[in-house]
Design an enzyme around this catalytic site. Structure first.
Site, PDB file in Angstrom:
ATOM      1  N   GLU A   1       1.975  11.084   0.968  1.00 41.94           N
ATOM      2  CA  GLU A   1       1.226  12.278   1.363  1.00 41.94           C
ATOM      3  C   GLU A   1       2.117  13.525   1.247  1.00 41.94           C
ATOM      4  O   GLU A   1       2.744  13.903   2.221  1.00 41.94           O
ATOM      5  CB  GLU A   1       0.692  12.115   2.772  1.00 41.94           C
ATOM      6  CG  GLU A   1      -0.202  10.885   2.943  1.00 41.94           C
ATOM      7  CD  GLU A   1      -0.851  10.787   4.329  1.00 41.94           C
ATOM      8  OE1 GLU A   1      -0.972  11.819   5.031  1.00 41.94           O
ATOM      9  OE2 GLU A   1      -1.227   9.679   4.708  1.00 41.94           O
TER      10      GLU A   1
ATOM     11  N   ASP B   1       1.345   5.011   0.535  1.00 44.84           N
ATOM     12  CA  ASP B   1       0.694   6.129   1.225  1.00 44.84           C
ATOM     13  C   ASP B   1       1.599   7.362   1.111  1.00 44.84           C
ATOM     14  O   ASP B   1       2.263   7.762   2.067  1.00 44.84           O
ATOM     15  CB  ASP B   1       0.431   5.762   2.687  1.00 44.84           C
ATOM     16  CG  ASP B   1      -0.455   6.777   3.400  1.00 44.84           C
ATOM     17  OD1 ASP B   1      -0.770   7.817   2.791  1.00 44.84           O
ATOM     18  OD2 ASP B   1      -0.815   6.535   4.562  1.00 44.84           O
TER      19      ASP B   1
ATOM     20  N   TYR C   1     -11.587  11.685   5.657  1.00 43.57           N
ATOM     21  CA  TYR C   1     -11.612  12.093   7.070  1.00 43.57           C
ATOM     22  C   TYR C   1     -10.528  13.142   7.266  1.00 43.57           C
ATOM     23  O   TYR C   1      -9.834  13.508   6.314  1.00 43.57           O
ATOM     24  CB  TYR C   1     -11.421  10.900   8.014  1.00 43.57           C
ATOM     25  CG  TYR C   1     -10.305   9.948   7.625  1.00 43.57           C
ATOM     26  CD1 TYR C   1      -8.975  10.260   7.861  1.00 43.57           C
ATOM     27  CD2 TYR C   1     -10.597   8.710   7.041  1.00 43.57           C
ATOM     28  CE1 TYR C   1      -7.946   9.381   7.527  1.00 43.57           C
ATOM     29  CE2 TYR C   1      -9.581   7.825   6.699  1.00 43.57           C
ATOM     30  CZ  TYR C   1      -8.266   8.173   6.939  1.00 43.57           C
ATOM     31  OH  TYR C   1      -7.255   7.296   6.593  1.00 43.57           O
TER      32      TYR C   1
ATOM     33  N   ASP D   1       0.860  -1.179   0.000  1.00 41.30           N
ATOM     34  CA  ASP D   1       0.000   0.000   0.000  1.00 41.30           C
ATOM     35  C   ASP D   1       0.901   1.235   0.000  1.00 41.30           C
ATOM     36  O   ASP D   1       1.708   1.419   0.911  1.00 41.30           O
ATOM     37  CB  ASP D   1      -0.913  -0.005   1.228  1.00 41.30           C
ATOM     38  CG  ASP D   1      -1.763   1.253   1.328  1.00 41.30           C
ATOM     39  OD1 ASP D   1      -2.571   1.483   0.415  1.00 41.30           O
ATOM     40  OD2 ASP D   1      -1.620   1.993   2.322  1.00 41.30           O
TER      41      ASP D   1
END
Length: 390
Positions: free
Chosen positions: A149, A147, A223, A145
């Protein structure tokens, strides 16, 4: 073995396999017998502790993303001292749920600083991907995965450059190509996924219409819409409340992705299993969308939230946004959070919008299992879905 013996032996073998399959179907747990057509992805983030073998309910998950691996010298490396122990514990959960898949998530908010360099050239990408293959083999994992950012954004003080936009695509395309080759060698599926921002800015700095072809799921982080800042608000509203000064919602984010030509069948809706708070919030509109001082970095685990009701907090339901919140008029504290009612509504939304499923951050914030139970129940196909009943 003679030629005369082979037909009988094959028939006997086929019968044996059929009986074994029938036995497994009859005796398998109800959670497996009732097919789950939506993914349920849990991010597990133990940091510096060792997981307890019985703290995760594997039967109610389809995938675990272990967070986080780091990037050092262009290669994926362990993030925490107990990663080997924890990954072994997670793999052992497959005894309870053979369909469970364990992925490692690399990066995150804190450790995304080296992605830009790792994705910069064909050589650097090859180095990164080779390290990913070694990491997966070392810990017997089912995939990776990413991620990051965020591409072409500073994030947590990260290195970034305009080339990130296309290099993000290249990294995932080359990762998928290498994984396809490794699958043939290993004889098993290797999964790829990404955790993505929920804003137009993220879409402007990526090529998601292309990227979607190289990943199994896009884990949309719907979120943290309100983190810090001078005004209270919902952490993860499903729909937009017209009174919201930031004009944010999961529904709006999904529409942005669809407008960017991303298939809904690749999108996984993100949920927070925690709450955030503000202080010094005036008793107007029960504290919602009011000025206040945010408690930066403070998360409340779900089991803590109901206990607040005994100390002067009242629960409110935003009918428009489809999420709850708490407010204490005496202490002037406002709390945004997720509960079983809002999760049930989001699960219905996932089914209605034909999304791939749900992911949540993160497992340890729901030690009672109440939120996971609501999530698992909410994503089950209706019992009469195949009968033609309304």
């Amino acid at each position: 073995m003679t030629h005369a013996e082979r037909p009988f032996s094959r028939l006997k073998l086929h019968c044996t396999l059929l009986l074994a399959a029938l036995f497994l179907f009859i005796t398998m747990p109800a959670a497996f017998a009732h097919a789950q057509d939506k993914v349920i992805i849990a991010y597990v983030f133990p940091r510096d502790r060792v997981l307890s073998p019985d703290e995760i309910n594997a039967r109610k998950l389809t995938r675990i993303n272990y967070a986080f691996a780091n990037i050092k010298d262009g290669e994926i490396v362990e993030g925490f001292p107990h990663d080997a122990e924890n990954l072994a514990i997670l793999n052992a959960l497959k005894r309870d749920n053979p369909a469970l898949r364990i992925l490692v998530s690399v990066g995150g908010w804190t450790w995304s600083g080296n992605f830009s360099d790792a994705a910069l050239t064909r050589q650097s990408r090859t180095r990164f991907i080779a390290s990913a293959v070694r990491f997966l083999e070392r810990y017997h994992l089912d995939g990776l995965d990413i991620d990051w950012e965020y591409p072409n954004q500073i994030g947590n003080g990260n290195t970034f450059r305009p080339e990130d936009k296309h290099n993000f695509t290249l990294l995932l395309a080359e990762l998928r190509q290498r994984f396809d080759a490794e699958q043939k060698r290993l004889g098993r599926r290797l999964y790829t996924s990404i955790a993505t921002g929920a804003s137009q800015k993220f879409l402007d700095n990526t090529e998601m219409a292309k990227v979607q072809h190289y990943v199994d799921t896009i884990n949309l982080m719907t979120y943290d819409f309100y983190v810090g800042g001078p005004t209270t608000g919902h952490d993860a509203p499903l729909f937009h409340n017209p009174a919201d000064p930031k004009n944010v919602s999961a529904d709006h984010s999904l529409d942005l992705y669809l407008q960017a030509e991303v298939s809904e069948k690749k999108i996984v809706l993100g949920l927070p299993f925690y709450g955030r708070s503000w202080g010094e919030v005036p008793n107007i509109n029960n504290g919602l969308f009011q000025p206040g001082k945010a408690a930066r970095g403070v998360h409340f685990s779900y089991p803590d939230l109901p206990n607040l009701l005994a100390t002067g907090f009242a629960r409110y339901w935003d009918q428009t946004a489809s999420v709850p919140f708490l407010y204490n008029p005496s202490t002037q504290v406002f709390v945004t959070y997720e509960d079983p009612q809002s999760i049930a509504r989001k699960c219905r939304y996932v089914r209605e919008r034909h999304l791939a499923g749900v992911m949540f951050w993160e497992y340890s914030n729901d030690s009672t299992g109440i939120l996971l139970d609501a999530l698992h129940a909410g994503l089950q196909p209706p019992p009469d879905s195949n009968s033609g009943a309304d």
